[in-house]
Design a protein around this motif. Structure first.
Motif, short mmCIF file in Angstrom:
data_model
loop_
_atom_site.label_atom_id
_atom_site.label_comp_id
_atom_site.label_asym_id
_atom_site.label_seq_id
_atom_site.Cartn_x
_atom_site.Cartn_y
_atom_site.Cartn_z
N LYS A 58 0.74 -1.21 -0.11
CA LYS A 58 -0.02 -0.28 0.11
C LYS A 58 0.81 1.11 0.08
N LEU A 59 2.04 0.87 0.29
CA LEU A 59 3.06 2.16 0.34
C LEU A 59 3.82 2.25 -1.22
N GLY A 60 3.60 1.28 -1.95
CA GLY A 60 4.30 1.18 -3.34
C GLY A 60 5.55 0.44 -3.14
N LEU A 61 5.74 -0.12 -2.17
CA LEU A 61 6.98 -0.96 -1.81
C LEU A 61 6.80 -2.27 -2.07
N ASP A 62 6.15 -2.69 -3.19
CA ASP A 62 5.67 -4.07 -3.33
C ASP A 62 6.56 -4.76 -4.22
N THR A 110 10.27 0.18 -5.08
CA THR A 110 8.94 0.59 -5.91
C THR A 110 9.07 0.32 -7.42
N SER A 111 10.27 0.08 -7.84
CA SER A 111 10.08 -0.08 -9.30
C SER A 111 11.30 -1.12 -9.89
N ARG A 112 11.33 -1.37 -10.85
CA ARG A 112 12.37 -1.90 -11.66
C ARG A 112 13.45 -1.19 -11.84
N GLN A 113 13.43 0.02 -11.92
CA GLN A 113 14.43 1.14 -11.98
C GLN A 113 15.34 1.04 -10.74
N GLU A 116 17.67 -1.90 -10.45
CA GLU A 116 18.68 -1.60 -11.42
C GLU A 116 19.43 -0.87 -10.10
N SER A 117 19.21 0.28 -9.66
CA SER A 117 19.94 0.93 -8.92
C SER A 117 20.69 0.24 -7.67
N LEU A 118 19.75 -0.37 -7.12
CA LEU A 118 20.03 -1.40 -5.98
C LEU A 118 21.30 -2.44 -6.40
N ILE A 119 21.17 -2.94 -7.39
CA ILE A 119 22.16 -3.92 -7.77
C ILE A 119 23.47 -3.22 -8.37
N GLU A 120 23.36 -2.00 -8.78
CA GLU A 120 24.47 -1.02 -9.22
C GLU A 120 25.23 -0.74 -7.77
N ASP A 121 24.43 -0.16 -6.87
CA ASP A 121 24.92 0.04 -5.47
C ASP A 121 25.69 -1.04 -4.80
N TYR A 122 25.05 -2.27 -4.93
CA TYR A 122 25.65 -3.55 -4.30
C TYR A 122 27.13 -3.58 -5.00
N GLU A 123 27.24 -3.73 -6.63
CA GLU A 123 28.41 -3.84 -7.21
C GLU A 123 29.40 -2.76 -7.20
N ALA A 124 29.03 -1.61 -6.70
CA ALA A 124 30.20 -0.42 -6.61
C ALA A 124 30.66 -0.53 -5.30
#
Length: 162
Positions: A58-62, A110-113, A116-124
């Motif tokens: 309901k917060l969009g964090l689905d 909240t989104s596929r974008q 992607e950002s999350l995975i980039e942050d891990y790999e950084a």
């Protein structure tokens, strides 16, 4: 949902409080507004109870992402890498594990974008060799209080000292 709702929800989550007086102290939002908005958040199902449990969808964090993280072994790496993973926006849980995987990381986005950002942050993170992530399709069980997964008798037998 607007900025005031978000500020109220963040206070509920970070401070573990649902009292309009206490939320007003932390946010500066008038008590009557806090009370009204808490009622609205409960009616919409965002706040599930008086303990502050929230329905993330309901917060969009689905989108729940569970990642296995493989790091370069070095003295104290579990603390260093664990803290770096914990600091990434959207990451809720970080577990240092035994076995083939060094860390299990759970994030809600909240989104596929954002994925992607999350995975980039891990790999950084320099110490991370690789990651393997999965999306949750259906949440079968989400119990925020592990004590509820045990019967009273089992807890008494294993926790209470004679």
């Amino acid at each position: 949902m607007d900025e005031k709702d978000i500020r109220i929800l963040k206070t509920v989550a970070s401070e573990g409080i649902t009292s309009p007086d206490r939320i007003q102290e932390h946010t500066g939002i008038p008590k009557s507004t806090v009370h009204y908005r808490l009622d609205q958040l409960r009616e919409r199902g965002v706040l599930e109870n008086d303990l502050g449990d929230m329905d993330l969808s309901k917060l969009g964090l689905d989108i729940t992402v569970i990642s296995e993280v493989y790091a370069e072994f070095d003295e104290g790496y579990h603390t260093t890498v664990g803290e770096k993973l914990s600091d990434i926006e959207g990451v809720n849980q970080v577990y240092f594990t035994m076995g083939d995987t060094d860390f299990i990381v759970v994030a809600h986005v909240t989104s596929r974008q954002m994925v992607e950002s999350l995975i980039e942050d891990y790999e950084a993170i320099d110490e991370i060799r690789r990651t393997s992530s999965r999306f949750v399709i259906t949440t079968v069980k989400r119990e925020p209080y592990p004590i509820n997964d045990f019967g009273t008798e089992a807890l008494v037998d294993s926790v209470v000292e004679d």
